[in-house]
Design an enzyme around this catalytic site. Structure first.
Site, PDB file in Angstrom:
ATOM      1  N   GLU A 115      -9.090  -5.096  -4.923  1.00 16.48           N
ATOM      2  CA  GLU A 115      -8.592  -4.041  -4.037  1.00 16.48           C
ATOM      3  C   GLU A 115      -9.740  -3.184  -3.500  1.00 16.48           C
ATOM      4  O   GLU A 115      -9.753  -2.764  -2.347  1.00 16.48           O
ATOM      5  CB  GLU A 115      -7.613  -3.140  -4.808  1.00 16.48           C
ATOM      6  CG  GLU A 115      -6.380  -3.830  -5.349  1.00 16.48           C
ATOM      7  CD  GLU A 115      -5.220  -3.819  -4.378  1.00 16.48           C
ATOM      8  OE1 GLU A 115      -5.320  -3.161  -3.328  1.00 16.48           O
ATOM      9  OE2 GLU A 115      -4.196  -4.471  -4.677  1.00 16.48           O
TER      10      GLU A 115
ATOM     11  N   HIS B 201      -7.564  -5.374  -0.750  1.00 13.30           N
ATOM     12  CA  HIS B 201      -6.341  -4.568  -0.752  1.00 13.30           C
ATOM     13  C   HIS B 201      -5.328  -5.087   0.273  1.00 13.30           C
ATOM     14  O   HIS B 201      -5.650  -5.254   1.451  1.00 13.30           O
ATOM     15  CB  HIS B 201      -6.704  -3.117  -0.437  1.00 13.30           C
ATOM     16  CG  HIS B 201      -5.523  -2.231  -0.243  1.00 13.30           C
ATOM     17  ND1 HIS B 201      -4.585  -2.022  -1.231  1.00 13.30           N
ATOM     18  CD2 HIS B 201      -5.107  -1.496   0.821  1.00 13.30           C
ATOM     19  CE1 HIS B 201      -3.662  -1.194  -0.786  1.00 13.30           C
ATOM     20  NE2 HIS B 201      -3.949  -0.869   0.459  1.00 13.30           N
TER      21      HIS B 201
ATOM     22  N   SER C 106       0.840  -1.193   0.000  1.00 14.97           N
ATOM     23  CA  SER C 106       0.000   0.000   0.000  1.00 14.97           C
ATOM     24  C   SER C 106       0.882   1.253   0.000  1.00 14.97           C
ATOM     25  O   SER C 106       1.671   1.432  -0.925  1.00 14.97           O
ATOM     26  CB  SER C 106      -0.960  -0.046   1.188  1.00 14.97           C
ATOM     27  OG  SER C 106      -1.976   0.915   1.061  1.00 14.97           O
TER      28      SER C 106
END
Length: 531
Positions: free
Chosen positions: A323, A437, A190
């Protein structure tokens, strides 16, 4: 194995002997300062080298996490004195032992949240078992890490400069933990993945790492850059009923605030900002102005990627297939629900679209998303797909394509395995199909959250992930040989097609992972990215 003591440049540090769940021995050294505490006059300043200490420093206890708002209690937690790292190593130096590859983990959390030094979240066990040295670190977050006013007292990108300072410390010291300073791989998820790619673009980090892995993150993602941070900061004097526009006075106002007030007010002004896309974190990386300081970044990431101004190191980048599930289980749920109801995709695009092209583009967006593949037969599938792309996959595909023109090899993956180690799905209790995600992270780092029912297939996927990631760190090739675990050769991106390793309960190669959705974002970035 006795309690170890290691010499570093600044002094001696003690560690402790640990065992993984598979009974593999390793040593860990915690809370090692890699920079001077950024407190007092050093608040918002670039990191300074650490100071030496007398005697043996205790490296067995956890350090402070960086000051931030806790998303569950809504209280400010952590401390400004947080620039520490941990080192975990399978072995200490001996005459007959070759130095080991080093993997440096950069944590995610939108540049606002998280910690890299909490073993209950990011345990090194799985990777250490593969005979690599693992380093985890903290860097300054939010306004403390990313205030940018175009002056030496608040230049911007301090959190990224902290990461550089940690890499400098690793270069100078990691050999004393049997790590190879000439074989360092940075990897992150991320915001950590975006950090990895930004480090590839910055002159400051040249020569400090030799391979890079970005998971569910890219320098092109709209939430990972903000060139209007001063506009956010100008809301502080309004809240405090003061009339201030001068940079020096602004810095002084912010330096005089307590940590708690500073963090609380910064989160308030982020909430007042109108943003596009699904995610918005406000105080994030920026393009710095020229000044009498060493900048981290002075050109837009898109321009740097297009021009090939990037460190030429082997690169791995990829994403999770869904995601956008993140948007259904967060403070952004209202945005998700509005898109489901109104289907106004155009309003959420983080690009300045010419008025003359809006009608045509809105039609195109509706055709692509509403007529897309409804793989799981869900009524809101198009919103999950759209937020997957606008917040993550669109930028990841575009950056991979641009980087592959200048960097070889580049390995690209899609993670779609849906198991009991999918990190964010378990943390947020997401009851939907697919990989959310950052879910692949649970198959690489040990989390206390994920110690429940682990199946044989979960273990196989974890073994594959850890083997491929550490192979890449060792050799620059994630699949140097095929066996009963690694069953497929991972082909790098080539000039034709778009090679992608599909990671599910099996490993398969897709020779062209591009779709109408990814081609749309190619077009959007080429037309509307900042230049």
């Amino acid at each position: 194995m006795e309690s170890p003591v290691v010499d570093v440049v600044e002094g001696k540090i003690s560690g402790k002997h640990c065992k993984t769940s598979n009974n593999t021995d390793f040593y860990t050294f915690k809370s090692i300062p890699y920079a001077k505490p950024p407190v007092g006059v050093l608040r918002f300043a670039a990191p300074q080298p650490p100071e030496p200490w007398e005697g043996v420093r205790d490296g067995t206890k956890d350090c402070n996490i960086c000051a931030q708002l806790d998303r569950e209690s809504f209280q400010v937690v952590g401390d400004e004195d947080c620039l520490y790292l941990n080192v975990s190593t399978p072995s200490l130096p001996k005459a007959d032992l070759p130095p080991l590859p080093v993997m440096v983990f950069i944590h995610g959390g939108g540049f606002l949240f998280g910690s890299g030094t909490d073993d209950s979240v990011h345990g090194p066990d799985y990777l250490v078992e593969k005979n690599v040295v693992v380093v985890t670190l903290n860097y300054r977050l939010g306004i403390l890490g990313f205030l940018s006013l175009g002056c030496k007292e608040a230049p911007g990108n301090m959190g990224l400069k902290d990461q550089v300072q940690a890499l400098i410390w690793i270069k100078n010291n990691i050999k004393n933990f049997n790590g190879d300073p000439n074989n360092v791989t940075i990897f992150g998820v991320s915001a950590g993945g975006a950090s990895v790619e930004l480090q590839m673009l910055s002159p400051m980090s040249k020569g400090l790492f030799h391979k890079a892995i970005a998971q569910s993150g890219s320098s092109l993602l709209h939430w990972s850059q903000n060139n209007n941070i001063k506009e956010l900061v100008l809301k502080f004097p309004i809240i405090k009923k003061k009339n201030i526009n001068d940079n020096q006075d602004l810095v002084q106002l912010l330096k005089n605030l307590s940590t708690k007030d500073l963090i609380t007010m910064s989160m308030l002004v982020i909430g007042l900002e109108n943003s596009k896309g699904g995610l918005n974190f406000g105080f994030v990386p920026t393009v710095e102005e020229d000044g009498d300081w060493e900048p981290f970044l002075t050109k837009s990431p898109y321009d740097l990627l297009k021009q090939g101004e990037i460190h030429k190191v082997p690169y791995m980048i990829g994403y999770c297939d869904r995601e956008g599930l993140l948007m259904m289980y967060s403070i952004h749920k209202a945005t998700f629900d509005t898109l489901v109801k109104e289907k106004n995709f155009l309003s959420l695009l983080p690009f300045d679209i010419d008025n003359s092209q809006k009608t045509e583009l809105q039609t195109k967006l509706k055709n692509i998303y509403l007529e897309g593949v409804n793989k799981y037969n869900e009524s809101d599938f198009y919103a999950i797909d759209f937020f997957s792309d606008v917040d993550f996959c669109g930028g990841i595909f575009v950056s991979a394509a641009l980087i592959s023109k200048h960097v070889s090899p580049l390995y690209f993956y899609e993670f779609s395995y849906d198991g009991n180690l999918n990190y964010l799905k378990k943390k947020l209790n997401i009851n939907r199909k697919g990989a959310c995600h950052g879910d692949e992270g649970g198959y690489l780092v040990k989390s206390g959250l994920l110690q429940g029912d682990v199946t044989d297939t979960d273990r196989l996927v974890r073994e594959r992930m850890c083997t491929m990631w550490t192979n890449f760190a060792k050799f620059g090739d994630p699949t140097p040989e095929i066996d009963e675990v690694i069953t497929t050769t991972w082909e790098p991106l080539a000039e034709n097609g778009f090679n992608c390793l599909m990671i599910n309960d099996k490993l398969t190669m897709n020779e062209d992972a591009r779709t109408e959705r990814t081609k749309l974002f190619d077009e959007l970035f080429s037309k509307y990215s900042e230049h």
